[in-house]
Design a protein around this motif. Structure first.
Motif, PDB file in Angstrom:
ATOM      1  N   GLY A 121       0.829  -1.207   0.000  1.00 22.54           N
ATOM      2  CA  GLY A 121       0.000   0.000   0.000  1.00 22.54           C
ATOM      3  C   GLY A 121       0.859   1.250   0.000  1.00 22.54           C
ATOM      4  N   LYS A 122       1.911   1.239   0.839  1.00 20.82           N
ATOM      5  CA  LYS A 122       2.830   2.380   0.858  1.00 20.82           C
ATOM      6  C   LYS A 122       3.503   2.517  -0.501  1.00 20.82           C
ATOM      7  CE  LYS A 122       3.156   4.863   3.837  1.00 20.82           C
ATOM      8  NZ  LYS A 122       2.109   5.842   4.258  1.00 20.82           N
ATOM      9  N   MET A 123       3.894   1.357  -1.085  1.00 24.28           N
ATOM     10  CA  MET A 123       4.590   1.393  -2.367  1.00 24.28           C
ATOM     11  C   MET A 123       3.702   2.020  -3.442  1.00 24.28           C
ATOM     12  SD  MET A 123       6.626  -1.620  -4.212  1.00 24.28           S
ATOM     13  CE  MET A 123       6.616  -1.780  -5.981  1.00 24.28           C
ATOM     14  N   LEU A 124       2.410   1.659  -3.397  1.00 24.39           N
ATOM     15  CA  LEU A 124       1.461   2.242  -4.340  1.00 24.39           C
ATOM     16  C   LEU A 124       1.439   3.768  -4.175  1.00 24.39           C
ATOM     17  CD1 LEU A 124      -0.497   1.016  -6.379  1.00 24.39           C
ATOM     18  CD2 LEU A 124      -2.267   1.010  -4.612  1.00 24.39           C
ATOM     19  N   HIS A 125       1.456   4.182  -2.929  1.00 24.95           N
ATOM     20  CA  HIS A 125       1.447   5.620  -2.652  1.00 24.95           C
ATOM     21  C   HIS A 125       2.710   6.298  -3.186  1.00 24.95           C
ATOM     22  CE1 HIS A 125       1.273   9.429  -0.601  1.00 24.95           C
ATOM     23  NE2 HIS A 125       2.356   9.144   0.096  1.00 24.95           N
ATOM     24  N   TYR A 126       3.884   5.676  -2.899  1.00 30.86           N
ATOM     25  CA  TYR A 126       5.139   6.256  -3.405  1.00 30.86           C
ATOM     26  C   TYR A 126       5.106   6.318  -4.931  1.00 30.86           C
ATOM     27  CZ  TYR A 126       6.860   4.863   1.251  1.00 30.86           C
ATOM     28  OH  TYR A 126       7.030   4.676   2.579  1.00 30.86           O
ATOM     29  N   ALA A 127       4.589   5.233  -5.560  1.00 28.83           N
ATOM     30  CA  ALA A 127       4.600   5.164  -7.026  1.00 28.83           C
ATOM     31  C   ALA A 127       3.745   6.293  -7.620  1.00 28.83           C
ATOM     32  CB  ALA A 127       4.099   3.800  -7.490  1.00 28.83           C
ATOM     33  N   VAL A 128       2.562   6.510  -7.051  1.00 24.41           N
ATOM     34  CA  VAL A 128       1.691   7.569  -7.582  1.00 24.41           C
ATOM     35  C   VAL A 128       2.359   8.928  -7.396  1.00 24.41           C
ATOM     36  CG1 VAL A 128      -0.495   8.777  -7.253  1.00 24.41           C
ATOM     37  CG2 VAL A 128      -0.444   6.285  -7.236  1.00 24.41           C
ATOM     38  N   ARG A 129       2.871   9.139  -6.198  1.00 18.43           N
ATOM     39  CA  ARG A 129       3.574  10.385  -5.904  1.00 18.43           C
ATOM     40  C   ARG A 129       4.750  10.566  -6.872  1.00 18.43           C
ATOM     41  NH1 ARG A 129       3.911  14.269  -1.361  1.00 18.43           N
ATOM     42  NH2 ARG A 129       4.719  15.793  -2.828  1.00 18.43           N
ATOM     43  N   GLY A 130       5.474   9.450  -7.117  1.00 19.33           N
ATOM     44  CA  GLY A 130       6.665   9.501  -7.973  1.00 19.33           C
ATOM     45  C   GLY A 130       6.316   9.819  -9.413  1.00 19.33           C
ATOM     46  N   ILE A 131       5.249   9.181  -9.943  1.00 17.34           N
ATOM     47  CA  ILE A 131       4.947   9.400 -11.357  1.00 17.34           C
ATOM     48  C   ILE A 131       4.397  10.810 -11.572  1.00 17.34           C
ATOM     49  CG2 ILE A 131       2.581   8.426 -11.393  1.00 17.34           C
ATOM     50  CD1 ILE A 131       5.304   8.005 -14.091  1.00 17.34           C
ATOM     51  N   VAL A 132       3.669  11.324 -10.587  1.00 15.35           N
ATOM     52  CA  VAL A 132       3.198  12.713 -10.705  1.00 15.35           C
ATOM     53  C   VAL A 132       4.400  13.653 -10.728  1.00 15.35           C
ATOM     54  CG1 VAL A 132       1.948  14.576  -9.542  1.00 15.35           C
ATOM     55  CG2 VAL A 132       0.950  12.295  -9.669  1.00 15.35           C
ATOM     56  N   ALA A 156       9.968   9.276 -17.674  1.00 10.85           N
ATOM     57  CA  ALA A 156       9.192   9.648 -16.483  1.00 10.85           C
ATOM     58  C   ALA A 156       9.010   8.427 -15.586  1.00 10.85           C
ATOM     59  CB  ALA A 156       7.843  10.226 -16.888  1.00 10.85           C
ATOM     60  N   PHE A 157       8.765   7.257 -16.214  1.00  8.49           N
ATOM     61  CA  PHE A 157       8.600   6.044 -15.408  1.00  8.49           C
ATOM     62  C   PHE A 157       9.914   5.626 -14.753  1.00  8.49           C
ATOM     63  CE2 PHE A 157       4.728   5.946 -17.822  1.00  8.49           C
ATOM     64  CZ  PHE A 157       3.810   5.489 -16.879  1.00  8.49           C
ATOM     65  N   VAL A 158      11.018   5.819 -15.485  1.00  5.12           N
ATOM     66  CA  VAL A 158      12.321   5.512 -14.886  1.00  5.12           C
ATOM     67  C   VAL A 158      12.556   6.434 -13.687  1.00  5.12           C
ATOM     68  CG1 VAL A 158      14.814   5.550 -15.257  1.00  5.12           C
ATOM     69  CG2 VAL A 158      13.295   4.608 -17.005  1.00  5.12           C
ATOM     70  N   GLY A 159      12.141   7.698 -13.821  1.00  2.27           N
ATOM     71  CA  GLY A 159      12.256   8.623 -12.688  1.00  2.27           C
ATOM     72  C   GLY A 159      11.509   8.089 -11.481  1.00  2.27           C
ATOM     73  N   MET A 160      10.288   7.600 -11.714  1.00  4.25           N
ATOM     74  CA  MET A 160       9.496   7.028 -10.631  1.00  4.25           C
ATOM     75  C   MET A 160      10.216   5.827 -10.018  1.00  4.25           C
ATOM     76  SD  MET A 160       5.913   4.984 -10.955  1.00  4.25           S
ATOM     77  CE  MET A 160       6.716   3.466 -11.409  1.00  4.25           C
ATOM     78  N   LEU A 161      10.774   4.948 -10.872  1.00  3.95           N
ATOM     79  CA  LEU A 161      11.479   3.765 -10.361  1.00  3.95           C
ATOM     80  C   LEU A 161      12.691   4.173  -9.529  1.00  3.95           C
ATOM     81  CD1 LEU A 161      11.399   1.310 -13.419  1.00  3.95           C
ATOM     82  CD2 LEU A 161      10.019   1.226 -11.329  1.00  3.95           C
ATOM     83  N   THR A 162      13.387   5.237  -9.983  1.00  2.00           N
ATOM     84  CA  THR A 162      14.541   5.716  -9.213  1.00  2.00           C
ATOM     85  C   THR A 162      14.089   6.120  -7.809  1.00  2.00           C
ATOM     86  OG1 THR A 162      15.386   6.604 -11.293  1.00  2.00           O
ATOM     87  CG2 THR A 162      16.513   7.282  -9.265  1.00  2.00           C
ATOM     88  N   GLY A 163      12.966   6.834  -7.759  1.00  2.00           N
ATOM     89  CA  GLY A 163      12.427   7.233  -6.460  1.00  2.00           C
ATOM     90  C   GLY A 163      12.106   6.023  -5.602  1.00  2.00           C
ATOM     91  N   LEU A 164      11.480   5.000  -6.215  1.00  2.00           N
ATOM     92  CA  LEU A 164      11.127   3.793  -5.462  1.00  2.00           C
ATOM     93  C   LEU A 164      12.362   3.057  -4.969  1.00  2.00           C
ATOM     94  CD1 LEU A 164       8.151   2.222  -7.472  1.00  2.00           C
ATOM     95  CD2 LEU A 164       8.079   3.287  -5.209  1.00  2.00           C
ATOM     96  N   ALA A 165      13.447   3.104  -5.779  1.00  2.00           N
ATOM     97  CA  ALA A 165      14.683   2.428  -5.384  1.00  2.00           C
ATOM     98  C   ALA A 165      15.232   3.032  -4.095  1.00  2.00           C
ATOM     99  CB  ALA A 165      15.719   2.523  -6.503  1.00  2.00           C
ATOM    100  N   PHE A 166      14.860   4.275  -3.810  1.00  2.00           N
ATOM    101  CA  PHE A 166      15.212   4.877  -2.517  1.00  2.00           C
ATOM    102  C   PHE A 166      14.139   4.623  -1.472  1.00  2.00           C
ATOM    103  CE2 PHE A 166      17.972   7.202  -5.325  1.00  2.00           C
ATOM    104  CZ  PHE A 166      19.116   7.338  -4.575  1.00  2.00           C
ATOM    105  N   ALA A 167      12.889   4.824  -1.895  1.00  2.00           N
ATOM    106  CA  ALA A 167      11.798   4.807  -0.921  1.00  2.00           C
ATOM    107  C   ALA A 167      11.636   3.450  -0.242  1.00  2.00           C
ATOM    108  CB  ALA A 167      10.490   5.220  -1.601  1.00  2.00           C
ATOM    109  N   MET A 168      11.738   2.345  -0.989  1.00  2.00           N
ATOM    110  CA  MET A 168      11.466   1.047  -0.377  1.00  2.00           C
ATOM    111  C   MET A 168      12.512   0.674   0.674  1.00  2.00           C
ATOM    112  SD  MET A 168       8.581   0.690  -1.553  1.00  2.00           S
ATOM    113  CE  MET A 168       8.150  -0.744  -0.574  1.00  2.00           C
ATOM    114  N   PRO A 169      13.826   0.760   0.348  1.00  2.00           N
ATOM    115  CA  PRO A 169      14.804   0.466   1.412  1.00  2.00           C
ATOM    116  C   PRO A 169      14.688   1.439   2.601  1.00  2.00           C
ATOM    117  CG  PRO A 169      15.866   0.481  -0.741  1.00  2.00           C
ATOM    118  CD  PRO A 169      14.479   1.000  -0.951  1.00  2.00           C
ATOM    119  N   ILE A 170      14.435   2.721   2.309  1.00  2.00           N
ATOM    120  CA  ILE A 170      14.344   3.676   3.423  1.00  2.00           C
ATOM    121  C   ILE A 170      13.125   3.373   4.286  1.00  2.00           C
ATOM    122  CG2 ILE A 170      14.074   6.104   4.057  1.00  2.00           C
ATOM    123  CD1 ILE A 170      15.665   6.872   1.634  1.00  2.00           C
ATOM    124  N   ALA A 171      12.005   3.009   3.647  1.00  2.00           N
ATOM    125  CA  ALA A 171      10.805   2.673   4.419  1.00  2.00           C
ATOM    126  C   ALA A 171      11.090   1.491   5.340  1.00  2.00           C
ATOM    127  CB  ALA A 171       9.638   2.365   3.483  1.00  2.00           C
TER     128      ALA A 171
END
Lengths: 268, 271, 310
Positions: A121-132, A156-171
């Protein structure tokens, strides 16, 4: 008390978890979108154009950047760095909030939802935030001739993935903390150095040779290289897939770790 | 009627609270008590400017080469470092005086508790601004040392950059605190970066003001620009009478901000 | 007015916030060494009154004298002699328990060495010596409250303001607090207390006023108010939910006053057992019956009504 409810277990747990973030986001999306368009626009006008002019007149430009303008070089990196900043912060304080201040995660776990639902659920949130966020940057880049390209869409999607690559380990890390004392240090000693030395402002070949392998290990460099390649070209398929694989590996590792730490935190 | 006998209530030009400042140093004492435990955070504050300056030195400086300032060629890192120093004085002061103050005002109710003692609203406002300034002075000193360590200092006059940054910090802390007293919820703080980010980017921080071309006059409106000019002058060791004008702008902002802030804090807390 | 004679004197005191009148003109005089209570439902104007006495809220009109001084002009001098325990703990979360007391004392300009000694003594007094080095956040509600009380005593106040001192505490914590407040009273500190716990008011207050809608509706000692407004005992009888009102005609004339609630009847009487015998004589058999002594709570509900105010 005339409203009756059915007792059932949803198979869409993560989306239920996300609902809470979505309610906040819905209230704020306009300012988020404006932020993700206006902010990069200002950086591009403020740094990209001005410093770009200095660099392009400078002594080393042709050597280091080839025929790419400094503006295009810097602008494409913004796709990855902006999302990194936004999602890194999102996975610190707002995620901590669910574990401590508002106790929202504890409240969720006492319903049929489990820790894994919360992670996704958090990942979904990060992904939406990231793609926006990355989408906003891409829109801005489409305004300038130097960076106008269909490559902006996958970038733009790669940008979102880059964000997730940080967000998931940090979470995953956040779930192990009881106070936010260490969070500023993560930004100061983790995120900001990557932003400064991770190939966003100049190619990492400019770094001292011993530092270059360090840059290879950071998700940011892979994200920046991939975004740049997709928009400006000049990246081989193999290298592109390699960068993508690294980003996905960071995300996967983050998910696995978060499932463990979330579970431990919520059901000690 | 006892209520109408307060003489201070009739002064208009100088806010009543100005007459009622006795021990703002107690607020500073409290902040030091808190900071003693988080000295690591203060220390790590040194590394942030160091990283920025190092990155510029390694990469951008080589790409850009020299920049012309007032007819003189200056290496890019020496040009940009004073700009960043002034900007960090602004950012630190703004954070301290907005988010931090709002938290204490609305959430922790710290000031409510303080005002049940003989401390006055004026003590609180001045004490908090003083602490923000003091902290700013520490960070600015750290910044100056980082510049020196990386060989970006041109003139011994650079020591004056610390008091200049203190002035920048004072102005922005005062303005920030005044604005904070008008904020209703955390969402209002979204507007803070909407002000500080353009100031950071368009105050001749990263390149000479001449590059703005026809828009150069607009840069004059940025309070940070006046700070950047002063710090840059201290690094080059070149002083001119025009600098007095830049300093005056910052002083005026500080006075206006502090006046509004203490007046508003009194209104908010003593209802 | 002799300043030493009366720590708090209010005449026609009014507090308005825009169109809303929180306090609508009250007269109060608190004697030295007295424990004086403000009782009332939420929104009765208790806290507004306390804030005016605490010199953090200027009165709209009327006169207010604390130690014979004007709270608006001489706030600083007054606050120097006062201790305040606010409704919600306003402890400094960034500091330890000990540091909370020390910095608070420093706000009163007490020297560093004096304040440290005083803080130690006060932590002992509220039985928190072992928590001196702990941060405030992990403490329980009762412990935080005790820190607040210790902190309010740092300047040896002549007047102590306690705004709902035991709201949200468990019974043990309440009794410890009551005990400490009683000790302070014995030492001669004047106390002004707001509460909506009647047992607390009976325990702590020599004299109290009941406030409702910004006005004082009754004044006296706890026992005096009970004698004046209700009978000595209450007989509570239940006939099943909603059916109590049907029983009214049959019960009429038993006791001095009868109040109907959805779940029970309250019969105010001087002798509860005699009234119960009277019911039995009339062959009325309730589902349950209970005789108890009247309390301040009955006075309170009679004076301020049973409707929820919020």
């Amino acid at each position: 008390m005339n409203v009756t409810v059915q007792h059932r277990i949803s198979s869409w747990g993560p989306s239920r978890v996300y609902l809470r973030d979505w309610i906040y986001f819905k209230r704020m999306w306009w300012s988020v979108l404006i932020g993700s368009i206006v902010q990069p626009l200002m950086f591009l006008l403020g740094v990209g154009l001005g410093v770009g002019e200095l660099v392009d007149q400078g002594p080393e430009a042709a050597n280091v950047l080839g025929d790419t303008s400094y503006f295009a070089f810097y602008a494409t990196a913004l796709l990855a760095t902006t999302s990194m900043f936004v999602l890194a912060q999102e996975s610190l304080w707002p995620t901590m909030d669910g574990f401590t201040w508002s106790n929202a995660h504890q409240a969720m776990i006492s319903t049929p939802l489990n820790a894994t639902d919360i992670v996704f659920g958090k990942m979904l949130h990060y992904a939406v935030r990231g793609i926006v966020t990355s989408g906003g940057v891409a829109l801005v880049l489409a305004l300038f001739a130097d960076t106008r390209s269909f490559g902006l869409i996958p970038a733009a999607f790669v940008g979102m993935l880059t964000g997730l690559a940080f967000a998931m380990p940090i979470a995953a890390w956040t779930a192990t903390r009881t106070t936010d004392n260490s969070f500023p240090a993560i930004l100061r000693f983790g995120i900001i150095p990557m932003f400064l030395f991770g190939g966003a402002f100049y190619p990492i070949e400019q770094l001292p040779t011993w530092l270059q392998p360090v840059a290879w290990c950071t998700p940011l460099w892979h994200g920046v290289e991939l975004c740049r390649g997709l928009v400006l070209g000049g990246l081989s398929l193999g290298a592109g897939l390699g960068h993508l694989a690294v980003l996905l590996a960071f995300i996967a590792a983050g998910i696995l770790a978060a499932r463990v730490t979330f579970e431990r935190r919520l059901r000690p | 009627m006892s209520v109408t006998l307060n003489p201070a209530a009739h002064t208009r030009i100088v806010p009543a609270v100005v007459f009622d400042i006795k021990r703002p140093q107690r607020m500073v004492e409290r902040s030091i008590m808190v900071a003693r435990r988080s000295w690591m955070v203060l220390l790590s504050g040194f590394f942030e400017p160091f990283f920025y300056l190092l990155s510029i030195r390694i990469g951008l400086s080589a790409l850009v080469g020299d920049v012309e300032v007032g007819g003189e060629l200056v290496p890019y890192d020496q040009f940009v470092a004073p700009g960043l120093m002034a900007a960090s004085a602004m950012n630190g002061a703004v954070f301290d005086s907005t988010m931090n103050v709002f938290f204490k005002l609305k959430h922790s109710k710290l000031y409510d508790a303080v005002l049940t003692t003989p401390m006055s609203a004026g003590d609180v406002a001045l004490g908090e601004i003083a602490w923000a300034v003091l902290r700013g002075a520490l960070y600015s000193t750290a910044f100056m040392l980082a510049m020196w360590a990386l060989g970006m200092v041109q003139s011994p006059w650079i020591v004056l950059s610390v008091p200049i940054c203190v002035l920048i910090g004072f102005s922005f802390a005062a303005i920030g605190m005044a604005l904070t007293t008008f904020m209703r919820s955390w969402e209002d703080f979204e507007y803070v970066p909407a002000i500080t980010l353009p100031l950071f980017l368009f105050s001749a921080t990263f390149y000479p003001v001449s590059q703005y071309g026809d828009w150069a006059w607009l840069v004059q409106l940025s309070p940070l620009y006046h700070g950047v000019v002063l710090v840059r002058a201290s690094n080059l060791g070149e002083w001119s009478p025009a600098l007095i004008g830049h300093a005056v702008v910052l002083v005026v902002l500080a006075v206006v901000g502090a006046t509004v802030a203490s007046r508003r804090i009194e209104r908010l807390l003593l209802t | 007015m002799d300043a030493i004679a009366s720590p708090v004197v209010a005449t026609g005191l009014v507090k308005q916030f825009g169109d809303f009148t929180a306090v609508a003109g009250i007269d109060v005089e608190v004697a030295p060494g007295e424990a004086f209570g403000f009782l009332g439902p939420n929104g009765a104007g208790k806290t507004s009154t306390m804030r005016m006495i605490g010199c953090v809220s200027p009165p709209t009109s009327g006169s207010l004298r604390i130690f014979g001084l004007d709270p608006v002009a001489d706030g600083r001098q007054i606050r120097a002699r006062m201790g305040v325990v606010p409704q919600l703990d306003q402890l400094d979360n960034e500091l330890t328990v000990m540091e909370n007391l020390v910095i608070y004392g420093r706000y009163f300009d007490i020297s560093r060495s004096d304040v440290k000694a005083k803080a130690k003594e006060l932590l002992e007094f509220v039985q928190l010596t072992e928590k001196a080095g702990s941060k405030v956040d992990p403490l329980s509600g009762g412990q935080k409250r005790r820190v607040s009380i210790a902190r309010s005593l740092i300047n040896d106040p002549d007047l102590l303001l306690l705004d709902e001192p035991t709201t949200g505490l468990d019974p043990q914590a309440r009794h410890v607090l009551w005990d400490r407040l009683y000790q302070l009273k014995e030492r001669g500190a004047t106390q002004v207390i707001t509460t909506h716990f009647m047992d607390e008011a009976e325990q702590l207050c020599d004299r109290l006023v009941v406030m409702d809608g910004g006005l004082i509706v009754a004044e006296g000692s706890p026992q005096g108010l009970i004698a004046e407004h209700v009978r000595r005992e209450v007989l509570e009888v239940r006939f099943g939910y909603g059916r109590n009102i049907e029983m009214m005609p049959a019960v009429d004339g038993v006791g001095d006053r009868i109040e109907v609630l959805p779940d029970r009847l309250l019969i105010y009487t001087d002798d509860g057992d005699a009234s119960l015998s009277e019911l039995h004589r009339r062959q009325i058999v309730p589902e349950s019956a209970l005789v108890r002594r009247s309390s301040l709570e009955d006075v309170f509900l009679k004076l301020t009504g049973r409707t929820l105010v919020e």
